[in-house]
Design a protein around this motif. Structure first.
Motif, PDB file in Angstrom:
ATOM      1  N   ASP A   1      39.855   8.764  31.867  1.00  0.00           N
ATOM      2  CA  ASP A   1      39.080   9.305  30.745  1.00  0.00           C
ATOM      3  C   ASP A   1      37.652   8.787  30.786  1.00  0.00           C
ATOM      4  N   VAL A   2      36.717   9.668  30.487  1.00  0.00           N
ATOM      5  CA  VAL A   2      35.296   9.322  30.387  1.00  0.00           C
ATOM      6  C   VAL A   2      34.889   9.602  28.947  1.00  0.00           C
ATOM      7  N   VAL A   3      34.424   8.563  28.270  1.00  0.00           N
ATOM      8  CA  VAL A   3      34.060   8.665  26.856  1.00  0.00           C
ATOM      9  C   VAL A   3      32.567   8.396  26.721  1.00  0.00           C
ATOM     10  N   LEU A   4      31.862   9.355  26.144  1.00  0.00           N
ATOM     11  CA  LEU A   4      30.426   9.226  25.920  1.00  0.00           C
ATOM     12  C   LEU A   4      30.220   8.651  24.534  1.00  0.00           C
TER      13      LEU A   4
ATOM     14  N   TYR B   1      35.450   0.499  32.487  1.00  0.00           N
ATOM     15  CA  TYR B   1      34.101   0.472  33.043  1.00  0.00           C
ATOM     16  C   TYR B   1      33.162   0.790  31.896  1.00  0.00           C
ATOM     17  N   HIS B   2      32.331  -0.171  31.542  1.00  0.00           N
ATOM     18  CA  HIS B   2      31.425  -0.033  30.396  1.00  0.00           C
ATOM     19  C   HIS B   2      30.005   0.127  30.928  1.00  0.00           C
ATOM     20  N   TYR B   3      29.425   1.292  30.697  1.00  0.00           N
ATOM     21  CA  TYR B   3      28.101   1.652  31.205  1.00  0.00           C
ATOM     22  C   TYR B   3      27.039   1.566  30.107  1.00  0.00           C
ATOM     23  N   ASP B   4      25.832   1.239  30.517  1.00  0.00           N
ATOM     24  CA  ASP B   4      24.655   1.400  29.671  1.00  0.00           C
ATOM     25  C   ASP B   4      23.602   2.083  30.536  1.00  0.00           C
ATOM     26  N   CYS B   5      23.358   3.353  30.270  1.00  0.00           N
ATOM     27  CA  CYS B   5      22.448   4.153  31.097  1.00  0.00           C
ATOM     28  C   CYS B   5      21.056   4.298  30.481  1.00  0.00           C
ATOM     29  N   TYR B   6      20.734   3.426  29.543  1.00  0.00           N
ATOM     30  CA  TYR B   6      19.454   3.501  28.840  1.00  0.00           C
ATOM     31  C   TYR B   6      18.269   3.507  29.803  1.00  0.00           C
ATOM     32  N   ARG B   7      18.326   2.687  30.838  1.00  0.00           N
ATOM     33  CA  ARG B   7      17.197   2.551  31.755  1.00  0.00           C
ATOM     34  C   ARG B   7      17.206   3.546  32.907  1.00  0.00           C
ATOM     35  N   LEU B   8      18.215   4.400  32.957  1.00  0.00           N
ATOM     36  CA  LEU B   8      18.251   5.424  34.010  1.00  0.00           C
ATOM     37  C   LEU B   8      17.522   6.672  33.544  1.00  0.00           C
ATOM     38  N   GLU B   9      16.861   7.330  34.467  1.00  0.00           N
ATOM     39  CA  GLU B   9      16.093   8.528  34.115  1.00  0.00           C
ATOM     40  C   GLU B   9      16.800   9.819  34.487  1.00  0.00           C
ATOM     41  N   SER B  10      17.840   9.725  35.329  1.00  0.00           N
ATOM     42  CA  SER B  10      18.551  10.933  35.745  1.00  0.00           C
ATOM     43  C   SER B  10      19.889  10.557  36.371  1.00  0.00           C
ATOM     44  N   GLY B  11      20.683  11.587  36.587  1.00  0.00           N
ATOM     45  CA  GLY B  11      21.954  11.381  37.259  1.00  0.00           C
ATOM     46  C   GLY B  11      21.778  10.882  38.684  1.00  0.00           C
TER      47      GLY B  11
ATOM     48  N   THR C   1      28.669   6.792  39.628  1.00  0.00           N
ATOM     49  CA  THR C   1      29.477   7.992  39.440  1.00  0.00           C
ATOM     50  C   THR C   1      30.830   7.891  40.143  1.00  0.00           C
ATOM     51  N   ASP C   2      30.954   7.009  41.113  1.00  0.00           N
ATOM     52  CA  ASP C   2      32.227   6.837  41.821  1.00  0.00           C
ATOM     53  C   ASP C   2      33.347   6.425  40.868  1.00  0.00           C
TER      54      ASP C   2
ATOM     55  N   ALA D   1      24.577   8.274  27.640  1.00  0.00           N
ATOM     56  CA  ALA D   1      25.047   9.223  28.655  1.00  0.00           C
ATOM     57  C   ALA D   1      24.107  10.409  28.827  1.00  0.00           C
ATOM     58  N   GLN D   2      23.333  10.745  27.811  1.00  0.00           N
ATOM     59  CA  GLN D   2      22.414  11.877  27.930  1.00  0.00           C
ATOM     60  C   GLN D   2      21.422  11.674  29.077  1.00  0.00           C
ATOM     61  N   ASN D   3      21.187  10.435  29.465  1.00  0.00           N
ATOM     62  CA  ASN D   3      20.250  10.167  30.562  1.00  0.00           C
ATOM     63  C   ASN D   3      20.812  10.547  31.925  1.00  0.00           C
ATOM     64  N   ILE D   4      22.131  10.702  32.016  1.00  0.00           N
ATOM     65  CA  ILE D   4      22.751  11.071  33.287  1.00  0.00           C
ATOM     66  C   ILE D   4      23.624  12.328  33.118  1.00  0.00           C
ATOM     67  N   ALA D   5      23.282  13.145  32.150  1.00  0.00           N
ATOM     68  CA  ALA D   5      24.097  14.310  31.797  1.00  0.00           C
ATOM     69  C   ALA D   5      24.373  15.229  32.982  1.00  0.00           C
ATOM     70  N   ASP D   6      23.446  15.304  33.920  1.00  0.00           N
ATOM     71  CA  ASP D   6      23.605  16.238  35.037  1.00  0.00           C
ATOM     72  C   ASP D   6      24.677  15.827  36.044  1.00  0.00           C
ATOM     73  N   VAL D   7      25.218  14.610  35.950  1.00  0.00           N
ATOM     74  CA  VAL D   7      26.266  14.185  36.886  1.00  0.00           C
ATOM     75  C   VAL D   7      27.577  13.822  36.197  1.00  0.00           C
ATOM     76  N   LEU D   8      27.641  14.020  34.884  1.00  0.00           N
ATOM     77  CA  LEU D   8      28.873  13.681  34.164  1.00  0.00           C
ATOM     78  C   LEU D   8      29.984  14.663  34.529  1.00  0.00           C
ATOM     79  N   PRO D   9      31.208  14.169  34.585  1.00  0.00           N
ATOM     80  CA  PRO D   9      32.319  15.089  34.865  1.00  0.00           C
ATOM     81  C   PRO D   9      32.571  16.019  33.681  1.00  0.00           C
ATOM     82  N   GLU D  10      33.290  17.100  33.943  1.00  0.00           N
ATOM     83  CA  GLU D  10      33.685  18.001  32.864  1.00  0.00           C
ATOM     84  C   GLU D  10      34.736  17.299  32.007  1.00  0.00           C
TER      85      GLU D  10
END
Length: 121
Positions: free
Chosen positions: A15-18, A60-70, A79-80, A93-102
């Motif tokens: 499961d992937v939870v945003l 797996y606990h992510y913080d994508c605040y500093r990422l600009e793209s997927g 993403t692995d 998660a909106q910062n990496i929206a283009d690579v999020l799974p369905e």
């Protein structure tokens, strides 16, 4: 935290939870509750500078605040873990929206006051 601990019982491996919410809304507190619900007793810290903290392959606990793209998430190998055997909780998660799974799940934490939050899922 108690809500998140109960919410964890609805999660399964993969499961992937945003986690949506502004600064200080309680996203990391929510992650602490999920970890507790998954039986993880380690201290859960915000992965702001590490991008992702791995808790025994269960969480797996992510913080994508500093990422600009997927592309940045892919370059770091983040993403692995979307397709691994654990639960992914992703802040900003909106910062990496283009690579999020369905079929991601979404939890929004709305700061009502300093002491009160509304959780929408």
């Amino acid at each position: 935290m108690k809500f998140a601990e109960e919410y964890a019982k609805t999660l399964k491996a993969g499961d992937v939870v945003l986690l949506d919410g502004g600064m200080g809304a309680g996203k990391t507190v929510f992650a602490k509750g999920v970890a507790r619900g998954l039986g993880i007793t380690d201290e859960i810290l915000s992965p702001t500078y590490a991008y992702m903290n791995d808790y025994y392959g269960k969480l797996y606990h992510y913080d994508c605040y500093r990422l600009e793209s997927g592309a940045g998430a892919e370059a770091l190998g983040l993403t692995d873990y979307f397709y691994g055997g654990g639960v992914c909780l992703i802040e900003w998660a909106q910062n990496i929206a283009d690579v999020l799974p369905e079929n991601c799940r979404r939890v929004a934490i709305v700061k009502v006051s300093e002491e009160e939050r509304r959780i929408e899922y």
